[in-house]
Design a protein around this motif. Structure first.
Motif, PDB file in Angstrom:
ATOM      1  N   PHE A   8     -69.680  38.813 -51.462  1.00  0.00           N
ATOM      2  CA  PHE A   8     -70.894  38.311 -52.092  1.00  0.00           C
ATOM      3  C   PHE A   8     -71.507  39.388 -52.980  1.00  0.00           C
ATOM      4  O   PHE A   8     -71.259  40.576 -52.773  1.00  0.00           O
ATOM      5  N   PRO A   9     -72.314  38.963 -53.968  1.00  0.00           N
ATOM      6  CA  PRO A   9     -72.757  37.601 -54.280  1.00  0.00           C
ATOM      7  C   PRO A   9     -71.651  36.765 -54.909  1.00  0.00           C
ATOM      8  O   PRO A   9     -70.683  37.295 -55.445  1.00  0.00           O
ATOM      9  N   VAL A  10     -71.820  35.433 -54.835  1.00  0.00           N
ATOM     10  CA  VAL A  10     -70.893  34.517 -55.482  1.00  0.00           C
ATOM     11  C   VAL A  10     -71.682  33.585 -56.394  1.00  0.00           C
ATOM     12  O   VAL A  10     -72.838  33.244 -56.118  1.00  0.00           O
ATOM     13  N   SER A  35     -87.412  40.811 -52.496  1.00  0.00           N
ATOM     14  CA  SER A  35     -87.952  40.121 -53.667  1.00  0.00           C
ATOM     15  C   SER A  35     -86.801  39.532 -54.469  1.00  0.00           C
ATOM     16  O   SER A  35     -85.743  40.148 -54.617  1.00  0.00           O
ATOM     17  N   SER A  36     -87.010  38.343 -54.988  1.00  0.00           N
ATOM     18  CA  SER A  36     -85.961  37.638 -55.715  1.00  0.00           C
ATOM     19  C   SER A  36     -86.457  37.245 -57.099  1.00  0.00           C
ATOM     20  O   SER A  36     -87.579  36.748 -57.254  1.00  0.00           O
ATOM     21  N   LEU A  37     -85.611  37.473 -58.111  1.00  0.00           N
ATOM     22  CA  LEU A  37     -85.955  37.073 -59.469  1.00  0.00           C
ATOM     23  C   LEU A  37     -85.945  35.564 -59.615  1.00  0.00           C
ATOM     24  O   LEU A  37     -86.709  34.999 -60.397  1.00  0.00           O
ATOM     25  N   MET A  49     -77.941  34.819 -45.480  1.00  0.00           N
ATOM     26  CA  MET A  49     -77.483  34.443 -46.807  1.00  0.00           C
ATOM     27  C   MET A  49     -78.592  33.702 -47.547  1.00  0.00           C
ATOM     28  O   MET A  49     -79.163  32.741 -47.022  1.00  0.00           O
ATOM     29  N   LEU A  50     -78.896  34.154 -48.744  1.00  0.00           N
ATOM     30  CA  LEU A  50     -79.933  33.562 -49.572  1.00  0.00           C
ATOM     31  C   LEU A  50     -79.295  32.774 -50.709  1.00  0.00           C
ATOM     32  O   LEU A  50     -78.408  33.269 -51.402  1.00  0.00           O
ATOM     33  N   GLU A  69     -76.194  35.090 -52.077  1.00  0.00           N
ATOM     34  CA  GLU A  69     -76.104  36.533 -51.843  1.00  0.00           C
ATOM     35  C   GLU A  69     -76.465  36.859 -50.402  1.00  0.00           C
ATOM     36  O   GLU A  69     -77.172  36.102 -49.727  1.00  0.00           O
ATOM     37  N   LEU A  70     -75.958  37.989 -49.918  1.00  0.00           N
ATOM     38  CA  LEU A  70     -76.265  38.455 -48.576  1.00  0.00           C
ATOM     39  C   LEU A  70     -77.443  39.397 -48.611  1.00  0.00           C
ATOM     40  O   LEU A  70     -77.573  40.239 -49.505  1.00  0.00           O
TER      41      LEU A  70
END
Length: 404
Positions: A73-75, A367-369, A383-384, A391-392
């Motif tokens: 990951f990420p995939v 934090s995630s874009l 896993m998000l 992504e892990l």
């Protein structure tokens, strides 16, 4: 004088004939035995053999996944909106608006299944998946490598759920009552059926117990102008409803099994733990102005996210044991979804993920874009899922459930 062959003795001729007859008899018996063996095998094809082939296919899938690890990951999933994420043995399934994708735990795509359902639904068992059309008539049972069964049902599909041994429960509309429940085994043979009447309500919730036999069906109806929510407990080994729990004036929102003899039922104003006989074992009443926003169960632990109807619209996270005793109770702001893991609870906001231990302390935040859409917690991984990406996250040693 020509030499003449002397005739064989009559006794010798009869002995040779007897030998030939016995040899022929043995050949006939051998052929007959072979035919009986083939017949027995062919008879088994319609029974044990078919089931064994499905099981063998699942084993081969697991071996193939183990022998062919993915890139990690990420995939890039290509799924813009994650409608549902469900774990399966050795991987997970991701449902989008146009397709269902199956991945291994190491990030290798195992399958991509296109669908045209306006309202797709997903139910996951151990190694099988059910992709179905909510409000439609079609469903398909998939393994991690192939389509196993497709069906068009006489009633429109309301809900589906799968057990860990890949039994499938389907609730459909019915001309003989409010709904019909049909349970199929892993070979898609019907093993149980139940007709719901007006007195048993319109179904809202369907959940298999860990023992693969018991089911909970949540429903609502009206009585004397008042709303009545009911939880019906069923057993595929019985022709009768095991028990029914009723709550007048409350709306049932969710039901999750904590064990084979404990069921968590979440209503709009309270939560209860029911025994397998439908008796109230524990109860939690919310504070005035609170209502559930999300709930997640891992084993006997529950993470309950409450929304508070206040000016700042804050939230409250409760981490509860199987007697609804609070292990942690604290306020949150901006939390929209929660996933319960083995040792932590994970809350998603519109731009971040927060991990809390069962005492309420913050473990970490991410934090995630892109706006988080779903979380899957299992096998030591968190896993998000965001738009077109999985992504892990740094999780430590975890195992748990899924959101969305």
């Amino acid at each position: 004088m020509d030499e003449q062959q002397s005739p064989r003795p009559a006794g010798r001729v009869s002995r040779l004939s007897e030998i030939r007859r016995r040899r022929k008899r043995r050949r006939q018996l051998t052929v007959l035995a072979a035919m009986l063996l083939v017949a027995a095998i062919l008879a088994g094809v319609a029974g044990v053999y078919g089931s064994a082939m499905v099981g063998l296919g699942d084993v081969l899938d697991s071996v193939r996944i183990w022998l062919q690890p993915g890139p990690g990951f990420p995939v890039h999933t290509g799924v813009r909106q994650a409608l549902s994420v469900q774990p399966v043995n050795g991987g997970f399934a991701l449902l989008g608006t146009q397709d269902l994708q199956v991945y291994s735990d190491s990030g290798r795509q195992l399958r991509s299944i296109q669908h045209s359902y306006a309202r797709p639904g997903l139910a996951a068992g151990g190694s099988h998946l059910c992709l179905y059309s909510r409000g439609g008539y079609e469903l398909r049972v998939e393994s991690r490598s192939q389509t196993l069964y497709t069906a068009s049902l006489p009633g429109s599909i309301l809900l589906c759920d799968m057990s860990s041994n890949d039994s499938l429960a389907v609730l459909t509309t019915s001309t003989r009552g409010t709904a019909e429940l049909i349970v199929y085994d892993s070979r898609f043979r019907q093993i149980y059926g139940w007709q719901m009447t007006e007195s048993e309500g319109d179904p809202l919730v369907l959940a298999f117990a860990p023992d693969n036999r018991q089911l909970a069906v949540g429903a609502i109806r009206t009585q004397d102008g008042r709303l009545v929510s009911q939880v019906h407990l069923l057993d595929t080994g019985s022709d009768y409803v095991t028990a029914t729990y009723s709550a007048t004036g409350s709306l049932l929102l969710a039901a999750e099994w904590l064990s084979n003899n404990r069921l968590l039922a979440v209503f709009d104003s309270f939560a209860v733990v029911l025994s397998s006989k439908g008796e109230e074992v524990a109860r939690l009443d919310y504070s005035p102005g609170e209502e559930p926003m999300d709930v997640s169960v891992c084993g006997r632990t529950t993470a309950l996210l409450l929304w508070e109807n206040t000016v700042d619209e804050s939230g409250r996270l409760l981490i509860l044991n199987d007697t609804l005793t609070a292990l942690a109770d604290f306020s949150l702001y901006g939390a929209e979804q929660v996933v319960c893991g083995r040792t932590a609870a994970y809350c998603m906001t519109n731009d971040s993920v927060h991990s809390y231990d069962f005492s309420g302390d913050l473990n970490w935040e991410h934090s995630s874009l892109s706006s988080p859409q779903a979380l899957l917690v299992r096998g030591g991984k968190v896993m998000l899922f965001t738009s077109e990406k999985a992504e892990l996250l740094d999780s430590g040693n975890e195992a748990g459930g899924a959101s969305a």
